[in-house]
Design an enzyme around this catalytic site. Structure first.
Site, PDB file in Angstrom:
ATOM      1  N   ARG A 157      -4.573   8.128  13.819  1.00 16.68           N
ATOM      2  CA  ARG A 157      -3.864   6.853  14.021  1.00 16.68           C
ATOM      3  C   ARG A 157      -2.502   7.039  14.676  1.00 16.68           C
ATOM      4  O   ARG A 157      -1.467   6.749  14.094  1.00 16.68           O
ATOM      5  CB  ARG A 157      -3.708   6.092  12.696  1.00 16.68           C
ATOM      6  CG  ARG A 157      -5.027   5.745  12.041  1.00 16.68           C
ATOM      7  CD  ARG A 157      -4.841   4.825  10.861  1.00 16.68           C
ATOM      8  NE  ARG A 157      -6.115   4.454  10.271  1.00 16.68           N
ATOM      9  CZ  ARG A 157      -6.271   3.576   9.291  1.00 16.68           C
ATOM     10  NH1 ARG A 157      -5.201   2.966   8.794  1.00 16.68           N
ATOM     11  NH2 ARG A 157      -7.461   3.299   8.812  1.00 16.68           N
TER      12      ARG A 157
ATOM     13  N   ASP B 186       0.381   5.640   2.008  1.00 20.96           N
ATOM     14  CA  ASP B 186      -0.630   5.045   2.868  1.00 20.96           C
ATOM     15  C   ASP B 186      -0.386   5.448   4.320  1.00 20.96           C
ATOM     16  O   ASP B 186      -0.885   6.443   4.786  1.00 20.96           O
ATOM     17  CB  ASP B 186      -0.645   3.526   2.708  1.00 20.96           C
ATOM     18  CG  ASP B 186      -1.805   2.884   3.449  1.00 20.96           C
ATOM     19  OD1 ASP B 186      -2.908   3.469   3.426  1.00 20.96           O
ATOM     20  OD2 ASP B 186      -1.623   1.830   4.066  1.00 20.96           O
TER      21      ASP B 186
ATOM     22  N   ASP C  55       0.780  -1.235   0.000  1.00 20.70           N
ATOM     23  CA  ASP C  55       0.000   0.000   0.000  1.00 20.70           C
ATOM     24  C   ASP C  55       0.812   1.285   0.000  1.00 20.70           C
ATOM     25  O   ASP C  55       0.266   2.358  -0.215  1.00 20.70           O
ATOM     26  CB  ASP C  55      -0.927   0.019   1.224  1.00 20.70           C
ATOM     27  CG  ASP C  55      -1.969  -1.089   1.179  1.00 20.70           C
ATOM     28  OD1 ASP C  55      -2.320  -1.514   0.059  1.00 20.70           O
ATOM     29  OD2 ASP C  55      -2.417  -1.534   2.253  1.00 20.70           O
TER      30      ASP C  55
ATOM     31  N   ASP D 120       2.800   0.073  10.109  1.00 20.76           N
ATOM     32  CA  ASP D 120       1.730  -0.905  10.306  1.00 20.76           C
ATOM     33  C   ASP D 120       2.279  -2.126  11.033  1.00 20.76           C
ATOM     34  O   ASP D 120       3.312  -2.681  10.639  1.00 20.76           O
ATOM     35  CB  ASP D 120       1.139  -1.360   8.966  1.00 20.76           C
ATOM     36  CG  ASP D 120       0.202  -0.332   8.352  1.00 20.76           C
ATOM     37  OD1 ASP D 120       0.123   0.789   8.888  1.00 20.76           O
ATOM     38  OD2 ASP D 120      -0.428  -0.649   7.330  1.00 20.76           O
TER      39      ASP D 120
END
Length: 391
Positions: free
Chosen positions: A269, A213, A189, A217
């Site tokens: 986030r 993105d 991504d 992660d």
């Protein structure tokens, strides 16, 4: 350049520091005084006061805290020292001297350093082998403008002092895998660093920004991760902990987020959590647009002694909870000794016991008073030290 290392790690750190200061003439008294007088968090204090740290790079492996524990599996007499001399990349047949050769081809304990300042444009994602350390201290290394880093089905990895930015999504293709064999990977991504079924991973002192993105992660059953001393800025989606709402294996995920600087211009986030547990401590939040910390599927979070500075406009609320039919009452978001400025607020879970990290002895660290956060996060991000200056 590859060599086998035989130096042992200096365990008597304070004695080594004293000897280095007294008997190392190239460091002026002014530089020594400045370094020793700086306020440092427990990770940096473990290695930065030693002006001879370049001779003892492996000392870093003993300095990690949080769920990653100590990284002593990454060092020892069988350690391979590898120096990146070539900023070019070949995703299938990397040459000796390239970053990918050291990170993917060589197997075993590998400590990677860089010969000089470099801008590395990866053609395909860099898949990093287990027991690999990428150490960018002393040089200015950018990984930018195309593919970035992936840690997949690997363990015992340190990523330190890199500048990773402008990462772009990638189509499926062939690439050198973390086992030294060419494999096929699906589309990615455009994250700066993506963890997939990885464990015992330490991400420390990196600068990450402006990726297609997200910046970091932690997904698909990854656990025992510490994210420390990083500078996250200029990004919409910053950090994702947990793959998706349906991936139940992430209920075992444990992540420590400590001493990081979030902002300016981060939207959301920081982190967003699914299923698992995160201890978020001693971080500086310099504003947000949507929210700072949020998630879904009943995650657990202990927010401890963080400084939340709300933006002048947009949301003043730190947290966000995904609305659903079954999991609203399962939230366990607790705020302990956090500080809130400019109207910031934190919606906590009412009642119940504040969850503890339950760290082992080697994972534990003292969470400092929030009044010290600005000074303890001042050095967040990749270091600006040259090959001869102090860090």
């Amino acid at each position: 350049m590859v060599s086998n290392g035989t130096n042992s790690v200096p365990w008597s750190f304070f004695l080594a520091i004293l000897i280095a200061i007294v008997f190392t003439p190239k460091f002026s008294f002014a530089k020594q005084s400045k370094l020793m007088g700086m306020k440092m968090n427990t990770i940096d204090r473990c290695w930065r006061p030693n002006p001879e740290w370049r001779k003892y790079r492996q000392q870093l492996a003993t300095c990690s805290v949080g769920y990653v524990g100590k990284m002593t599996n990454n060092i020892g007499n069988d350690l391979i020292h590898y120096k990146v001399t070539d900023p070019n990349d070949d995703p299938i047949n990397p040459k000796p001297g390239m970053l990918r050769y050291g990170a993917s081809v060589i197997q075993g304990k590998v400590w990677i350093t860089f010969q000089k300042d470099m801008n590395i444009k990866l053609i395909k994602p860099l898949l990093i082998s287990s027991f690999t350390t990428i150490d960018g201290r002393g040089v200015n290394v950018h990984i930018a403008d195309n593919a970035c880093l992936m840690i997949s089905k690997a363990t015992n990895i340190i990523i330190h002092s890199l500048r990773i930015h402008h990462c772009k999504a990638q189509a499926p293709g062939m690439v050198m895998g973390p086992n030294g064999k060419v494999i096929h990977i699906g589309p990615v991504d455009g994250d700066a660093i993506r963890l997939v079924t990885a464990s015992k991973i330490w991400i420390d002192h990196n600068t990450l920004y402006e990726c297609e993105d997200g910046l970091l992660d932690v997904t698909r059953g990854s656990t025992n991760v510490t994210i420390s001393n990083n500078w996250f800025r200029e990004q919409d989606k910053v950090m994702l902990l947990g793959h998706d709402d349906g991936y139940l294996r992430d209920i075992n995920m444990k992540v420590t987020v400590v001493y990081n600087h979030f902002g300016p211009n981060c939207n959301q986030r920081m982190p967003r959590i699914r299923h698992g547990y995160a201890h978020v401590a001693n971080n500086l939040y310099l504003g947000w647009m949507q929210y700072a910390i949020g998630g879904s599927m009943g995650p657990s979070l202990k927010s401890e002694s963080n400084l939340f500075i709300a933006p002048k406009i947009w949301s003043k609320e730190v947290t966000w909870r995904k609305i659903g039919n079954t999991n609203e009452d399962k939230w366990k978001f607790y705020s302990v000794r956090d500080a809130f400025e400019n109207g910031a607020s934190f919606m906590v879970t009412k009642g119940g016991r504040v969850p503890k990290p339950n760290y082992s002895k080697e994972q534990s660290f003292k969470v400092v008073d929030v009044k010290s956060i600005r000074s303890l996060t001042r050095s967040s991000g990749a270091f600006k030290c040259s090959s001869t200056s102090i860090c």
